[in-house]
Design an enzyme around this catalytic site. Structure first.
Site, PDB file in Angstrom:
ATOM      1  N   CYS A   5       0.831  -1.204   0.000  1.00  0.00           N
ATOM      2  CA  CYS A   5       0.000   0.000   0.000  1.00  0.00           C
ATOM      3  C   CYS A   5       0.864   1.252   0.000  1.00  0.00           C
ATOM      4  O   CYS A   5       1.373   1.662   1.050  1.00  0.00           O
ATOM      5  CB  CYS A   5      -0.926  -0.018   1.215  1.00  0.00           C
ATOM      6  SG  CYS A   5      -1.934   1.463   1.367  1.00  0.00           S
ATOM      7  N   CYS A  37      -0.433   4.109   2.146  1.00  0.00           N
ATOM      8  CA  CYS A  37      -0.174   3.944   3.585  1.00  0.00           C
ATOM      9  C   CYS A  37       1.297   4.196   3.914  1.00  0.00           C
ATOM     10  O   CYS A  37       1.616   4.844   4.903  1.00  0.00           O
ATOM     11  CB  CYS A  37      -0.487   2.521   4.046  1.00  0.00           C
ATOM     12  SG  CYS A  37      -1.952   1.772   3.357  1.00  0.00           S
ATOM     13  N   ASP A  38       2.191   3.655   3.123  1.00  0.00           N
ATOM     14  CA  ASP A  38       3.597   3.572   3.540  1.00  0.00           C
ATOM     15  C   ASP A  38       4.566   4.396   2.699  1.00  0.00           C
ATOM     16  O   ASP A  38       5.753   4.466   3.028  1.00  0.00           O
ATOM     17  CB  ASP A  38       4.044   2.095   3.512  1.00  0.00           C
ATOM     18  CG  ASP A  38       3.239   1.239   4.487  1.00  0.00           C
ATOM     19  OD1 ASP A  38       2.850   1.785   5.538  1.00  0.00           O
ATOM     20  OD2 ASP A  38       2.993   0.060   4.199  1.00  0.00           O
TER      21      ASP A  38
END
Ligand code: NAP
Length: 310
Positions: A134, A137-138
């Site tokens: 992701c 997200c990261d």
């Protein structure tokens, strides 16, 4: 016959917990089967920085714990067990867990989706330690670093383009020459000065040291020849699969297995609702899943009022 519940919620990500919170506060005494690995995909992410209300960020696991505590405070009953099968052919519905049958007038399915991992050598050890599924997200953790993106679809192009905001260089590898990605997204990635594309490559082995990922050995599937690439981050974007197998075709899904919403959050079976990534082929965010969980809970309340408790 066992007690008939108002609503059983299957799955414990942000969609499930939010549905549980709303239904508990509406005094519907909801029962949740959260799965043996409760908490969903967010348990795999590091810090969540894009969920409103957490200016310092929060770890995925901590957020899930807090969502659960909040819902339990109002009476959500959670069992960390997997549902093995359901029977939606007659009302009340039957949900089977470890051989035991539970009855309910309504069901919310919020089992989410799971990213498909590559399964290359040393992958399990590096999940969350440099290898992610992701970018939203990261991605921000890879500022000024060189990263790899694997895949040839829209997800890979989107992730790669997004990652150029942070990374110094993004290399996309794809296992063949033809892309599934739409032309516009492919062109955007192809022409980006920070993105390099390497075709006919797949990851054979992930390389790492004590600090995390250091690179990968790439293989050309045509002749088995290999080369090494140095990267500190890698994003696997080869697709997601919704967790719907246990439904055994009783609820209408699309060709990829995602549940099709028929009327707001209601599925093809009246009284069965779905929320979060198990229906969402597009946004797949914690905040959108939570929002849909709220919608499903409200839809359940109205449905019970109109069909069961009238
Ligand atoms: P996808 O279109 O199915 O593409 C998956 C890619 O991963 C393919 O290129 C496939 O290669 C590759 N792949 C699959 N298994 C692999 C493996 N084991 N090793 C190496 N490569 C592998 O999936 P997606 O990109 O996640 O997109 C899913 C759907 O969401 C699509 O309909 C897409 O249009 C949509 N989507 C839209 C947007 C947008 O419009 N903003 C963004 C993301 C996704 P092969 O081609 O060789 O099979």
């Amino acid at each position: 016959m066992s007690e008939v519940r108002n609503v059983i919620i299957i799955g414990s990500g942000p969609a499930g917990y939010t549905a549980g919170l709303y239904n508990a506060r509406a005094m519907l005494n909801p029962l949740m089967f959260g799965g043996y690995m409760s908490g969903g995909q967010l348990m795999l992410t590091t810090d969540i920085e894009n969920f409103p209300g957490y200016p310092e960020g929060i770890s995925g696991a901590e957020m899930m714990m807090q969502l659960r505590q909040q819902a339990e405070k109002f009476g959500l009953e959670v069992h960390d067990k997997d549902v093995s099968k359901v029977d939606f052919s007659s009302s009340p519905f039957t949900v089977t867990v470890e051989g035991e049958e539970y009855k309910s007038h309504a069901v919310i399915i919020s089992t989410g989706a799971e990213a498909i991992w590559l399964g290359a050598e040393n992958e399990d050890a590096q999940k969350g330690r440099g290898i992610s599924v992701c970018a939203t997200c990261d991605g921000a953790f890879f500022r000024d670093q060189e990263v790899l993106v694997i895949g040839g679809g829209d997800s890979a192009m989107e992730e790669a383009t997004f990652l150029t905001r942070f990374a110094s260089k993004v290399t996309i590898i794809h296992r063949r020459e033809v892309f599934r990605a739409s032309k516009v997204m492919l062109d955007r990635a192809k022409t980006h000065p920070k993105i390099e594309m390497k075709m006919h490559r797949q990851v054979k082995t992930w390389l790492s040291d004590d600090n995390g990922l250091t690179g990968a050995i790439l293989e050309d599937p045509r002749d088995g020849s290999t080369e090494e690439i140095g990267v500190t981050g890698a994003f696997i974007a080869i697709g997601h699969k919704p967790i719907t197998k246990f439904l055994d075709g009783q609820v209408e899904t699309d060709e990829s297995g995602y549940i099709v919403a028929k009327e707001h959050t209601m599925t093809s079976v009246p009284g069965v609702f779905a929320a979060g990534d198990v229906v969402d082929t597009r946004y797949r965010q914690a905040i959108t899943a939570a929002g849909m969980g709220c919608q499903a809970a409200i839809d359940v309340e109205h449905w019970l009022e109109n069909n069961i408790h009238n």
